[in-house]
Design a protein around this motif. Structure first.
Motif, PDB file in Angstrom:
ATOM      1  N   GLY A   1       0.813  -1.211   0.000  1.00 27.70           N
ATOM      2  CA  GLY A   1       0.000   0.000   0.000  1.00 27.70           C
ATOM      3  C   GLY A   1       0.845   1.258   0.000  1.00 27.70           C
ATOM      4  N   ARG A   2       1.899   1.266   0.829  1.00 24.12           N
ATOM      5  CA  ARG A   2       2.761   2.444   0.907  1.00 24.12           C
ATOM      6  C   ARG A   2       3.586   2.598  -0.369  1.00 24.12           C
ATOM      7  N   MET A   3       3.978   1.504  -0.981  1.00 22.50           N
ATOM      8  CA  MET A   3       4.731   1.601  -2.225  1.00 22.50           C
ATOM      9  C   MET A   3       3.854   2.170  -3.336  1.00 22.50           C
ATOM     10  N   MET A   4       2.608   1.713  -3.422  1.00 21.93           N
ATOM     11  CA  MET A   4       1.706   2.251  -4.438  1.00 21.93           C
ATOM     12  C   MET A   4       1.441   3.737  -4.217  1.00 21.93           C
ATOM     13  N   PHE A   5       1.419   4.150  -2.957  1.00 17.72           N
ATOM     14  CA  PHE A   5       1.272   5.573  -2.634  1.00 17.72           C
ATOM     15  C   PHE A   5       2.465   6.355  -3.196  1.00 17.72           C
ATOM     16  N   GLY A   6       3.667   5.838  -2.980  1.00 16.03           N
ATOM     17  CA  GLY A   6       4.863   6.487  -3.505  1.00 16.03           C
ATOM     18  C   GLY A   6       4.892   6.513  -5.025  1.00 16.03           C
ATOM     19  N   LEU A   7       4.425   5.428  -5.650  1.00 14.88           N
ATOM     20  CA  LEU A   7       4.364   5.370  -7.111  1.00 14.88           C
ATOM     21  C   LEU A   7       3.406   6.422  -7.654  1.00 14.88           C
ATOM     22  N   ALA A   8       2.276   6.578  -6.973  1.00 12.40           N
ATOM     23  CA  ALA A   8       1.299   7.577  -7.413  1.00 12.40           C
ATOM     24  C   ALA A   8       1.875   8.985  -7.283  1.00 12.40           C
ATOM     25  N   GLN A   9       2.678   9.225  -6.242  1.00 13.79           N
ATOM     26  CA  GLN A   9       3.296  10.542  -6.076  1.00 13.79           C
ATOM     27  C   GLN A   9       4.238  10.873  -7.230  1.00 13.79           C
ATOM     28  N   GLN A  10       4.853   9.845  -7.790  1.00 11.33           N
ATOM     29  CA  GLN A  10       5.787  10.055  -8.895  1.00 11.33           C
ATOM     30  C   GLN A  10       5.105  10.066 -10.259  1.00 11.33           C
ATOM     31  N   GLY A  11       3.801   9.789 -10.295  1.00  7.99           N
ATOM     32  CA  GLY A  11       3.116   9.679 -11.565  1.00  7.99           C
ATOM     33  C   GLY A  11       3.270   8.307 -12.187  1.00  7.99           C
ATOM     34  N   HIS A  12       3.691   7.333 -11.392  1.00  9.99           N
ATOM     35  CA  HIS A  12       3.896   5.971 -11.879  1.00  9.99           C
ATOM     36  C   HIS A  12       2.696   5.062 -11.604  1.00  9.99           C
ATOM     37  N   ALA A  13       1.673   5.591 -10.981  1.00 14.00           N
ATOM     38  CA  ALA A  13       0.468   4.819 -10.664  1.00 14.00           C
ATOM     39  C   ALA A  13      -0.719   5.770 -10.719  1.00 14.00           C
ATOM     40  N   PRO A  14      -1.931   5.256 -10.830  1.00 15.75           N
ATOM     41  CA  PRO A  14      -3.111   6.130 -10.849  1.00 15.75           C
ATOM     42  C   PRO A  14      -3.119   7.083  -9.654  1.00 15.75           C
ATOM     43  N   ALA A  15      -3.547   8.310  -9.890  1.00 14.89           N
ATOM     44  CA  ALA A  15      -3.546   9.338  -8.842  1.00 14.89           C
ATOM     45  C   ALA A  15      -4.376   8.930  -7.634  1.00 14.89           C
ATOM     46  N   SER A  16      -5.376   8.075  -7.837  1.00 13.15           N
ATOM     47  CA  SER A  16      -6.248   7.665  -6.724  1.00 13.15           C
ATOM     48  C   SER A  16      -5.478   6.924  -5.636  1.00 13.15           C
ATOM     49  N   PHE A  17      -4.357   6.301  -6.004  1.00 12.51           N
ATOM     50  CA  PHE A  17      -3.566   5.564  -5.015  1.00 12.51           C
ATOM     51  C   PHE A  17      -2.880   6.493  -4.012  1.00 12.51           C
ATOM     52  N   ALA A  18      -2.850   7.794  -4.304  1.00  7.98           N
ATOM     53  CA  ALA A  18      -2.221   8.749  -3.388  1.00  7.98           C
ATOM     54  C   ALA A  18      -3.247   9.428  -2.476  1.00  7.98           C
ATOM     55  N   LYS A  19      -4.494   9.038  -2.569  1.00 12.50           N
ATOM     56  CA  LYS A  19      -5.519   9.633  -1.717  1.00 12.50           C
ATOM     57  C   LYS A  19      -5.375   9.133  -0.277  1.00 12.50           C
ATOM     58  N   ILE A  20      -5.464  10.060   0.664  1.00 11.48           N
ATOM     59  CA  ILE A  20      -5.262   9.752   2.075  1.00 11.48           C
ATOM     60  C   ILE A  20      -6.596   9.822   2.815  1.00 11.48           C
ATOM     61  N   SER A  21      -6.860   8.840   3.662  1.00 13.35           N
ATOM     62  CA  SER A  21      -8.084   8.844   4.457  1.00 13.35           C
ATOM     63  C   SER A  21      -7.929   9.766   5.666  1.00 13.35           C
ATOM     64  N   ARG A  22      -8.993   9.937   6.430  1.00 10.96           N
ATOM     65  CA  ARG A  22      -8.926  10.770   7.630  1.00 10.96           C
ATOM     66  C   ARG A  22      -7.953  10.200   8.653  1.00 10.96           C
ATOM     67  N   ASN A  23      -7.675   8.895   8.552  1.00  9.73           N
ATOM     68  CA  ASN A  23      -6.730   8.256   9.468  1.00  9.73           C
ATOM     69  C   ASN A  23      -5.285   8.359   8.989  1.00  9.73           C
ATOM     70  N   GLY A  24      -5.074   9.079   7.865  1.00  9.70           N
ATOM     71  CA  GLY A  24      -3.716   9.219   7.348  1.00  9.70           C
ATOM     72  C   GLY A  24      -3.217   7.989   6.631  1.00  9.70           C
ATOM     73  N   VAL A  25      -4.137   7.203   6.061  1.00  9.76           N
ATOM     74  CA  VAL A  25      -3.803   5.939   5.401  1.00  9.76           C
ATOM     75  C   VAL A  25      -4.144   6.030   3.914  1.00  9.76           C
ATOM     76  N   PRO A  26      -3.275   5.511   3.030  1.00 11.03           N
ATOM     77  CA  PRO A  26      -3.606   5.488   1.591  1.00 11.03           C
ATOM     78  C   PRO A  26      -4.652   4.413   1.316  1.00 11.03           C
ATOM     79  N   TRP A  27      -5.913   4.767   1.496  1.00  9.63           N
ATOM     80  CA  TRP A  27      -6.985   3.780   1.551  1.00  9.63           C
ATOM     81  C   TRP A  27      -7.194   3.044   0.226  1.00  9.63           C
ATOM     82  N   MET A  28      -6.989   3.731  -0.896  1.00 11.69           N
ATOM     83  CA  MET A  28      -7.241   3.097  -2.189  1.00 11.69           C
ATOM     84  C   MET A  28      -6.241   1.973  -2.449  1.00 11.69           C
ATOM     85  N   SER A  29      -4.984   2.188  -2.087  1.00 11.82           N
ATOM     86  CA  SER A  29      -3.971   1.157  -2.311  1.00 11.82           C
ATOM     87  C   SER A  29      -4.189  -0.036  -1.388  1.00 11.82           C
ATOM     88  N   VAL A  30      -4.620   0.232  -0.156  1.00 16.02           N
ATOM     89  CA  VAL A  30      -4.920  -0.870   0.774  1.00 16.02           C
ATOM     90  C   VAL A  30      -6.102  -1.686   0.259  1.00 16.02           C
TER      91      VAL A  30
END
Length: 473
Positions: free
Chosen positions: A308-337
């Motif tokens: 999940g955290r790797m997909m978040f990093g990939l999304a930050q670089q433009g290497h994965a869909p932008a939705s994977f960088a979305k953060i929940s209210r708990n500070g978790v990348p919920w889409m990648s999880v």
């Protein structure tokens, strides 16, 4: 590309990361996969764990140096982008995600097998479906909740293994529960063909399972993005790697093979449970089965976290869909999880269709992905060290030891393991699947990432200077 203001919550302290490190080193590869490694090499498997462990330690020290210098989410995926180029970052990040998905499939498969010890009449896939939903829900909570859960799960595993080693030593010394004619100790360890019963080739054949056992340990580097003080937390966790390997792998398996002949250790369930069950201590077998179930849950937990955290990093670089960088209210990348949870549901189907042969296939494919990621970590580290020297940058706060000899030796060993996967018939499928996977990533990068162009992503080192990690196309 998502804006970098979206950051993961920092809630992991030294205790969390240290026990996450322990959890990543104690899982399915030890409790279940070790049986296949023992059958391949006999007592020489202890040497295989020593050699593989030494190489893994060098990978971890290389990763640790980069993680302390650049404590970012996405970790080595972003380091590969910075030091080797955007395509290297893309292929590293997605191969690690693939690794975590495959390892998680192995872990949920093992979980179903362990539950079969108590409930032989219940289909394996039912247990797997239940654990997937449970772990996915857990990973949606705050990272501190994840850290606390992993701490207690790992504490159970560590305590159980230490107790088992002590109990095993007592059995070796005093023969508790053994037949009168038994000769526990080195006599049992070497009785069936000596230290190299299957020759040098047997030792080589065991490396595919041995290296699988260490898979996921690089997740320590990913915690840097959510650790409260990565400059102290990451080194403290990484420096315990040699002790963990010596204690949890070499000592544990050495004691077990001194109690029970290695050639009679089968692959039906965990060898740990099998050994104590055959010693006539059923209560111990049930306790150990509970422990290995805990280990599997802990491993699945770490797998989903890492991917999940790797997909978040990939999304930050433009290497994965932008939705994977979305953060929940708990500070978790919920889409990648959530995505990882869906992938694990594939394990339910696979275990319904291929219940017998699934584990070895998954383990060998995971080994390819694992070793490939380690190769990219070493290459990134070597490139970083060259840049430091070339540009006269400040030295790292946590430098990798024995540079450059040990780093190149570890890199060569990892390449050798990949070659071994292709030479051994039982693991050749891993090289085939791995080659296809790399080819698909190449096509995806050319058509998807390069076609859309990339913005510049920045990494910051301990000097406060920012470096471009992804160049515009």
């Amino acid at each position: 590309m998502p804006h970098f203001a979206q950051a993961l919550a920092r809630g992991l302290n030294v205790r969390h990361v240290r026990f996450m490190a322990l959890g990543s080193a104690i899982g399915t590869g030890l409790f279940y996969g070790s049986a296949a490694a023992i059958q391949a090499a006999g007592p020489a498997v202890l040497l295989a764990y020593m050699i593989g462990g030494a190489a893994v330690f060098m990978v971890m020290r290389a990763l640790g140096e980069m993680a302390v210098r650049h404590p970012v989410s996405g970790s080595f995926g972003q380091y590969a982008s910075k030091y080797l180029g955007p395509f290297a970052g893309f292929i590293t990040g997605w191969t690690f995600t693939f690794e975590m998905a495959i390892v998680a499939l192995a872990d949920v498969t093992a979980f179903g097998i362990y539950m079969g010890f108590w409930f032989p009449g219940v289909p394996r896939w039912i247990w797997i479906l239940a654990v997937v939903f449970f772990i996915a829900a857990l990973n949606m909570m705050k990272v501190k909740v994840f850290g606390e859960t992993e701490f207690w799960l790992s504490l159970i595993k560590v305590s159980a293994i230490i107790a088992m080693i002590i109990g095993g030593i007592l059995i070796v010394l005093f023969g508790f529960g053994l037949p009168a004619e038994a000769k526990p100790g080195f006599s049992t360890l070497l009785a069936a063909g000596g230290f190299f019963p299957n020759g040098f080739w047997g030792l080589l054949a065991s490396f595919s399972i041995v290296m699988f056992a260490f898979g996921g340990i690089e997740t320590i580097g990913i915690t840097a993005g959510e650790a409260e003080d990565p400059k102290s937390v990451v080194p403290a966790a990484i420096n315990t790697v040699p002790v963990r390997i010596l204690l949890f792998y070499i000592c544990t398996l050495g004691v077990l093979m001194m109690i029970y002949p290695w050639n009679e250790i089968g692959t039906e369930g965990s060898p740990f449970v099998q050994i104590f069950d055959n010693l006539g201590i059923p209560a111990a077998a049930h306790i150990l089965n509970a422990v290995v179930i805990t280990a599997a849950i802990s491993a699945i937990n770490s797998d989903i976290f890492g991917a999940g955290r790797m997909m978040f990093g990939l999304a930050q670089q433009g290497h994965a869909p932008a939705s994977f960088a979305k953060i929940s209210r708990n500070g978790v990348p919920w889409m990648s999880v959530l995505t990882m949870g869906i992938v694990l549901l594939v394990g339910v189907v696979l275990n319904a269709l291929l219940p017998e042969s699934l584990f070895l296939i998954i383990a060998s494919i995971a080994t390819f992905a694992t070793v490939w990621v380690w190769v990219m970590i070493m290459l990134s580290h070597i490139a970083m060290k060259r840049e430091i020297k070339r540009e006269s940058l400040p030295e790292s706060e946590f430098p990798s030891p024995w540079w450059p000899v040990a780093s190149y030796a570890a890199l060569g060993f990892m390449g050798f393991v990949i070659v071994l996967l292709g030479l051994i018939p039982g693991t050749r499928i891993a090289l085939v699947v791995g080659t296809v996977w790399i080819g698909l990533l190449f096509v995806a990068y050319k058509t998807w990432v390069r076609g859309n162009g990339l913005e510049r992503a920045e990494l910051e080192d301990e000097t406060g200077r920012e470096y471009a990690s992804v160049n515009s196309n």
